[in-house]
Design a protein around this motif. Structure first.
Motif, PDB file in Angstrom:
ATOM      1  N   GLY A 129       0.808  -1.289  -0.139  1.00 23.95           N
ATOM      2  CA  GLY A 129       0.246   0.061   0.417  1.00 23.95           C
ATOM      3  C   GLY A 129       0.702   1.429   0.264  1.00 23.95           C
ATOM      4  N   PHE A 130       2.057   0.688  -0.777  1.00 17.59           N
ATOM      5  CA  PHE A 130       2.339   2.487  -0.431  1.00 17.59           C
ATOM      6  C   PHE A 130       3.365   2.315  -2.303  1.00 17.59           C
ATOM      7  CE2 PHE A 130       3.364   0.355   3.797  1.00 17.59           C
ATOM      8  CZ  PHE A 130       3.732   1.734   4.032  1.00 17.59           C
ATOM      9  N   PRO A 131       2.544   3.341  -3.323  1.00 19.84           N
ATOM     10  CA  PRO A 131       2.545   2.922  -4.303  1.00 19.84           C
ATOM     11  C   PRO A 131       3.713   4.264  -4.995  1.00 19.84           C
ATOM     12  CG  PRO A 131       0.719   4.563  -3.397  1.00 19.84           C
ATOM     13  CD  PRO A 131       1.263   4.036  -2.480  1.00 19.84           C
ATOM     14  N   HIS A 132       3.787   5.244  -3.935  1.00 25.11           N
ATOM     15  CA  HIS A 132       4.780   7.087  -4.450  1.00 25.11           C
ATOM     16  C   HIS A 132       6.020   6.089  -5.152  1.00 25.11           C
ATOM     17  CE1 HIS A 132       1.184   8.955  -3.798  1.00 25.11           C
ATOM     18  NE2 HIS A 132       1.460   8.667  -2.810  1.00 25.11           N
ATOM     19  N   TYR A 133       6.249   6.667  -6.507  1.00 23.48           N
ATOM     20  CA  TYR A 133       7.651   6.122  -6.687  1.00 23.48           C
ATOM     21  C   TYR A 133       9.224   6.335  -5.338  1.00 23.48           C
ATOM     22  CZ  TYR A 133      12.075   6.914  -9.427  1.00 23.48           C
ATOM     23  OH  TYR A 133      13.197   6.796  -9.693  1.00 23.48           O
ATOM     24  N   GLY A 134       9.948   5.957  -4.881  1.00 23.21           N
ATOM     25  CA  GLY A 134      10.491   5.894  -3.817  1.00 23.21           C
ATOM     26  C   GLY A 134       9.787   5.406  -2.151  1.00 23.21           C
ATOM     27  N   ASP A 135       9.481   5.213  -2.164  1.00 26.34           N
ATOM     28  CA  ASP A 135       8.400   4.616  -0.946  1.00 26.34           C
ATOM     29  C   ASP A 135       9.231   3.262  -0.601  1.00 26.34           C
ATOM     30  OD1 ASP A 135       6.669   6.612  -0.660  1.00 26.34           O
ATOM     31  OD2 ASP A 135       5.270   5.472  -1.431  1.00 26.34           O
ATOM     32  N   GLU A 136       9.707   2.502  -1.099  1.00 23.70           N
ATOM     33  CA  GLU A 136      10.922   1.509  -1.080  1.00 23.70           C
ATOM     34  C   GLU A 136      10.996   2.320   0.942  1.00 23.70           C
ATOM     35  OE1 GLU A 136      10.798   1.153  -4.776  1.00 23.70           O
ATOM     36  OE2 GLU A 136      11.210   2.996  -3.227  1.00 23.70           O
ATOM     37  N   PHE A 137      12.061   2.870   0.899  1.00 20.19           N
ATOM     38  CA  PHE A 137      12.389   3.578   2.751  1.00 20.19           C
ATOM     39  C   PHE A 137      11.524   2.848   3.585  1.00 20.19           C
ATOM     40  CE2 PHE A 137      11.192   7.313   1.311  1.00 20.19           C
ATOM     41  CZ  PHE A 137      10.642   8.040   2.354  1.00 20.19           C
ATOM     42  N   LYS A 138      10.482   3.462   3.709  1.00 22.57           N
ATOM     43  CA  LYS A 138       9.157   4.005   4.317  1.00 22.57           C
ATOM     44  C   LYS A 138       9.416   1.986   4.716  1.00 22.57           C
ATOM     45  CE  LYS A 138       6.746   7.615   2.735  1.00 22.57           C
ATOM     46  NZ  LYS A 138       4.930   7.950   2.064  1.00 22.57           N
ATOM     47  N   VAL A 139       8.734   1.302   3.568  1.00 23.86           N
ATOM     48  CA  VAL A 139       8.758  -0.023   3.923  1.00 23.86           C
ATOM     49  C   VAL A 139      10.211  -0.620   5.166  1.00 23.86           C
ATOM     50  CG1 VAL A 139       7.626  -2.546   3.318  1.00 23.86           C
ATOM     51  CG2 VAL A 139       7.227  -0.157   2.303  1.00 23.86           C
ATOM     52  N   MET A 140      11.037  -0.210   4.431  1.00 23.29           N
ATOM     53  CA  MET A 140      12.428  -0.719   5.523  1.00 23.29           C
ATOM     54  C   MET A 140      12.656  -0.442   6.938  1.00 23.29           C
ATOM     55  SD  MET A 140      16.841   0.025   4.115  1.00 23.29           S
ATOM     56  CE  MET A 140      15.908   2.014   5.136  1.00 23.29           C
ATOM     57  N   GLY A 141      11.947   0.964   7.122  1.00 27.22           N
ATOM     58  CA  GLY A 141      11.455   1.293   8.235  1.00 27.22           C
ATOM     59  C   GLY A 141      10.557   0.141   8.693  1.00 27.22           C
ATOM     60  N   LEU A 142       9.397   0.135   8.429  1.00 26.51           N
ATOM     61  CA  LEU A 142       8.155  -0.509   9.104  1.00 26.51           C
ATOM     62  C   LEU A 142       8.674  -1.887   8.930  1.00 26.51           C
ATOM     63  CD1 LEU A 142       4.973  -0.758   9.159  1.00 26.51           C
ATOM     64  CD2 LEU A 142       4.749  -1.520   6.511  1.00 26.51           C
ATOM     65  N   ALA A 143       9.481  -2.712   8.271  1.00 25.98           N
ATOM     66  CA  ALA A 143      10.468  -4.218   8.984  1.00 25.98           C
ATOM     67  C   ALA A 143      10.577  -3.846   9.931  1.00 25.98           C
ATOM     68  CB  ALA A 143      11.290  -4.085   7.629  1.00 25.98           C
ATOM     69  N   ALA A 144      11.198  -2.963  11.172  1.00 24.75           N
ATOM     70  CA  ALA A 144      10.898  -3.186  12.047  1.00 24.75           C
ATOM     71  C   ALA A 144      10.782  -3.798  13.170  1.00 24.75           C
ATOM     72  CB  ALA A 144      11.763  -1.910  12.722  1.00 24.75           C
ATOM     73  N   TYR A 145       9.055  -3.519  12.525  1.00 22.97           N
ATOM     74  CA  TYR A 145       8.126  -4.318  13.534  1.00 22.97           C
ATOM     75  C   TYR A 145       7.845  -5.882  13.164  1.00 22.97           C
ATOM     76  CZ  TYR A 145       7.902   0.867  14.799  1.00 22.97           C
ATOM     77  OH  TYR A 145       9.112   2.258  15.607  1.00 22.97           O
ATOM     78  N   GLY A 146       7.688  -5.850  12.918  1.00 22.68           N
ATOM     79  CA  GLY A 146       7.342  -7.031  11.797  1.00 22.68           C
ATOM     80  C   GLY A 146       8.234  -8.677  12.602  1.00 22.68           C
ATOM     81  N   SER A 147       7.836 -10.085  12.313  1.00 19.01           N
ATOM     82  CA  SER A 147       8.947 -10.899  11.806  1.00 19.01           C
ATOM     83  C   SER A 147       8.754 -11.905  10.863  1.00 19.01           C
ATOM     84  CB  SER A 147       8.589 -12.211  12.768  1.00 19.01           C
ATOM     85  OG  SER A 147       8.353 -11.162  14.765  1.00 19.01           O
ATOM     86  N   PRO A 148      10.317 -12.010   9.716  1.00 16.91           N
ATOM     87  CA  PRO A 148       9.946 -12.926   8.754  1.00 16.91           C
ATOM     88  C   PRO A 148       9.718 -14.042   9.260  1.00 16.91           C
ATOM     89  CG  PRO A 148      12.596 -13.125   9.621  1.00 16.91           C
ATOM     90  CD  PRO A 148      11.044 -12.010  11.229  1.00 16.91           C
ATOM     91  N   LYS A 149       8.227 -13.826   8.882  1.00 12.79           N
ATOM     92  CA  LYS A 149       7.182 -15.276   8.649  1.00 12.79           C
ATOM     93  C   LYS A 149       6.771 -16.188   7.522  1.00 12.79           C
ATOM     94  CE  LYS A 149       4.927 -14.141  13.194  1.00 12.79           C
ATOM     95  NZ  LYS A 149       3.560 -13.318  13.878  1.00 12.79           N
ATOM     96  N   TYR A 150       7.123 -14.874   6.322  1.00 14.89           N
ATOM     97  CA  TYR A 150       6.763 -14.883   5.462  1.00 14.89           C
ATOM     98  C   TYR A 150       8.119 -15.767   4.133  1.00 14.89           C
ATOM     99  CZ  TYR A 150       2.260 -13.884   6.564  1.00 14.89           C
ATOM    100  OH  TYR A 150       0.802 -13.159   7.089  1.00 14.89           O
TER     101      TYR A 150
END
Length: 581
Positions: free
Chosen positions: A192-213
Motif C-alpha cells: 500500500g505504498f504506491p509512490h516513487y521512492g516509498d521503499e524506504f518507508k517499508v524498510m522502516g516498517l520491517a522493524a515492527y514485524g517478524s520474517p514469517k513469510y
C-alpha cells in the motif's frame, strides 16, 4: 578539460561538473524546481554547475549521460522475440531511447549552442557501469569489488566486477526481467505504498514485524549457483503485459508491478487507506530478510571471484541502509564504500568520471569523502533574506552571532528540548540531509519522535530518525565503528546505551547513523561537540530540513519552513532566530 555529467529522463534528474578531474559541483534538479524526484532534462542543475565552475556551456568539452540506448541490444532483441512484450511497452521504450539520443541536441538548444559544433563530445555510459563508476572511481580504494543493484537500466538489473586503479572490469550482469529492486518495489506497492521512492518507508516498517513469510519470499526470488538470482515471473507484470511509467513534468509514477499470482501467494494487498496490520509488518520484515539473503548471496560470490576485501556498492538498492550495515558481518568484505548518492542521481557523477578515468585514461585524483557539492549562500545573501522577510521579526527574536556563540546557543537549544532548523554551507549531494540542511533535536528525550512527527515532519510514526555522532565516539555507542559520513548504514546501538538515546534507537535497537568528522564539516561538528560538553552525549538527531517537500535549498525556503511549522529555533548563516513565546 570540463566534463558535464547528467542523469536525465528518469527519477532524480541531476547534473555535476568535473574540471580537470576535480568535482566542482553537483545537485539534483528536485532541489531547484521543488518537485520531489523530478524527472526530465536537468536544465536548472546544469546551469548551477556551469555557474559554480565559472564557465559557459560552450566551454564544456564532454557531455556524459548515465544511459546507453545501444547497450545490450542483442539481449533486448532475443527477449522481444521470445517473450513478445506488449506494443505499449515497446512504444514506451522506444520513446525513452529517442529522448536519450537527443540529449546533446537538447543541451545545445537550451544553452544556445549550434548542434553541429565539435563540442561537447557526447558519451553514453551504460547505466550500471555509471553506477559502478560513481562508487569506485571516487572511493578511497585503489582496488575493490564493485557491485550495482538497482531496478533496471539499459536492460540490466544488477552488475558486478572489479575496479583497479582507473579501470573497471565487468564480470557479470543480471539481465531484465530479473531485479532485486523490482522485487522490493513490488512488495512495497503490495503493502500500500504506491509512490516513487516509498521503499524506504517499508524498510522502516520491517522493524515492527517478524520474517514469517520466508517460504513465500523464496518462491518469489530464486538464488542461482553463480551468484545470480531470478524472479518467479508469474508473480510480476513488468516483463509481459508491461508496466507504464510516466515522468513528464514531475516525479515518476509507476503502475503496479505485481500480478494476481502474487496475491494468491501472499493474500490480499493493502490499499493506501487501509490501517496497517501485523500481517503487513511481517510481510515487510520478510521482504527485507529476503533482500538481505539475496544481497549477501551476490556479495559472497563477488568476494570469492575477485579476491577483494573492499567493496564499492551503488545502484538504487544501495539505499537499503539496513542491509548495508550487515555487509561486514555477513561477507568477507572488511570495508564498504557507498557514495552519498548511490541511486540514479549519482549516475551523473559516475558517467563523468567514467569518461575522465576510463575513456580518457586519466589517473584518479579525487576522493568523495564529503557530500557538500550543491549551492551555498553568503552571509550577505542570508542577511538579505532575513531582512526581506517581513514576518520573521514579528514572530522571532533575531541575533547575529559569531561561530562560537552560534554553535553554543544552538547546542543549548537542542539540550533544552527545542526543535532547531540548521541551515549552513553548501547543499548536500544525495537524498539525505547531512548537517547543512538539517533539523536537529535531542536524542535523550523519548517523546522527541512524536514531537517531530506532529510539529514538523507529519509522516508515518514507524519511520526512524537518524543519530549524528562525533566520529571518535562511534564505537562507544554502536556495535560497529566503521565510519559512515553519508548515513548509508544501520548499526546496532549498544544495549547499554539505548536508554540514553531513545530517540536514536529504532524498534529493533538500531540506528542509521552519520559519523561527523571535524575535517569534513567543522561547524556541524562543533555544534555536536558543544552538545556533548553540555550533556555528556556526543550525538544529536538529524532529520532533513523540509516538510513533505524537497529539502530546502535557499535561505528564503528555510525561513518559510521555519515560520509555517512549529520549529523553535532557526540557525541560518550567522543568525540565531528564536520564535517568540
Amino acid at each position: 578539460m570540463i566534463i558535464l555529467g547528467i542523469n536525465a529522463y528518469h527519477g532524480d534528474s541531476a547534473a555535476c561538473i568535473v574540471v580537470d578531474g576535480r568535482l566542482v559541483a553537483a545537485v539534483e534538479e528536485e532541489r531547484l524546481l521543488r518537485i520531489k524526484h523530478w524527472a526530465g532534462f536537468p536544465t536548472e542543475a546544469i546551469q548551477y554547475c556551469l555557474d559554480a565552475a565559472g564557465c559557459s556551456a560552450a566551454d564544456v568539452d564532454h557531455l556524459a549521460v548515465n544511459r546507453d540506448p545501444k547497450a545490450n541490444l542483442i539481449k533486448k532483441a532475443i527477449f522481444a522475440i521470445r517473450k513478445g512484450p506488449s506494443m505499449s511497452l515497446i512504444r514506451e521504450r522506444l520513446r525513452n531511447a529517442a529522448k536519450m539520443r537527443d540529449v546533446r541536441q537538447q543541451f545545445c538548444q537550451h544553452f544556445g549552442l549550434t548542434t553541429g559544433g565539435a563540442k561537447p563530445q557526447m558519451h553514453y555510459v551504460e547505466h550500471h557501469v555509471a553506477h559502478l563508476a560513481s562508487a569506485f572511481l571516487v572511493s578511497p580504494y585503489d582496488r575493490a569489488a564493485c557491485v550495482s543493484i538497482d531496478g533496471f537500466g539499459d536492460f540490466v538489473g544488477a552488475m558486478w566486477g572489479l575496479g583497479e586503479h582507473n579501470s573497471l572490469r565487468i564480470d557479470q550482469r543480471v539481465y531484465f526481467p530479473h531485479s532485486l529492486g523490482l522485487f522490493y518495489l513490488a512488495i512495497t506497492q503490495f503493502l500500500g505504498f504506491p509512490h516513487y521512492g516509498d521503499e524506504f518507508k517499508v524498510m522502516g516498517l520491517a522493524a515492527y514485524g517478524s520474517p514469517k513469510y520466508m517460504a513465500e519470499m523464496r518462491k518469489l526470488v530464486h538464488l542461482l549457483p553463480n551468484g545470480g538470482f531470478a524472479l518467479e515471473l508469474d508473480c510480476f507484470r513488468h516483463h509481459g503485459e508491461g508496466v507504464t511509467m510516466t515522468w513528464e513534468g514531475g516525479a515518476p509514477t509507476i503502475d503496479p508491478v505485481y500480478s494476481g499470482q502474487m496475491t494468491q501467494l501472499l493474500g490480499p494487498p493493502r490499499s493506501p487507506e487501509q490501517p496497517l496490520e501485523q500481517r503487513h509488518r511481517d510481510l515487510a520484515a520478510s521482504m527485507q530478510a529476503m533482500y538481505e539473503e539475496a544481497l549477501f548471496h551476490v556479495l559472497n560470490h563477488v568476494a570469492r571471484t575477485t579476491g577483494a576485501d573492499r567493496l564499492c556498492l551503488a545502484g538504487g538498492c544501495a539505499m537499503n541502509s539496513l542491509a548495508n550495515g550487515k555487509i561486514v558481518l555477513n561477507t568477507p568484505f572488511r570495508e564498504v564504500y557507498i557514495p552519498p548518492a548511490p541511486g540514479d542521481a549519482g549516475g551523473a557523477i559516475g558517467a563523468a568520471y567514467y569518461v575522465w578515468n576510463c575513456q580518457l585514461r586519466q589517473p584518479r585524483s579525487f576522493v568523495m569523502d564529503a557530500p557538500y557539492w550543491g549551492p551555498e549562500f553568503s552571509d550577505q545573501a542570508v542577511a538579505q533574506a532575513v531582512e526581506q522577510c517581513a514576518l520573521l521579526p514579528a514572530q522571532a527574536e533575531i541575533e547575529r552571532l559569531d561561530e562560537a556563540a552560534l554553535c553554543r546557543r544552538t547546542a543549548e537549544a537542542i539540550a533544552a528540548g527545542e526543535v532547531v532548523g540548521w541551515f549552513q554551507g553548501r547543499l548536500e549531494w544525495g537524498p539525505r540531509a547531512l548537517g547543512n540542511r538539517s533539523i536537529l533535536v535531542d536524542p535523550r528525550h523519548a517523546g522527541m519522535k512524536d514531537i517531530l512527527n506532529s510539529r514538523i515532519k507529519r509522516r508515518e510514526s514507524f519511520r526512524p530518525f537518524a543519530p549524528a555522532i562525533l566520529d571518535s565516539y562511534t564505537g562507544d555507542y554502536f556495535e560497529q565503528q566503521q565510519p559512515d559520513p553519508f548515513m548509508s548504514k544501520v548499526y546496532k546501538i549498544r544495549a547499554e546505551k539505548r536508554a540514553d538515546i531513545p530517540t536514536a534507537a529504532h524498534e529493533d535497537g538500531t540506528g542509521r547513523l552519520q559519523t561527523v568528522s571535524q575535517a569534513a564539516n567543522p561547524r556541524y561538528w562543533r555544534v555536536i561537540d558543544e552538545f556533548r560538553q553540555l550533556t555528556g552525549v556526543p550525538i544529536v538527531i538529524n532529520t532533513s530540513f523540509n516538510e513533505n517537500e524537497p529539502i530546502v535549498h535557499t535561505p528564503e525556503q528555510a525561513i518559510d519552513c521555519f515560520l509555517r511549522t512549529k520549529m523553535d529555533v532557526l540557525a541560518i548563516g550567522p543568525f540565531f532566530c528564536r520564535k517568540r513565546r
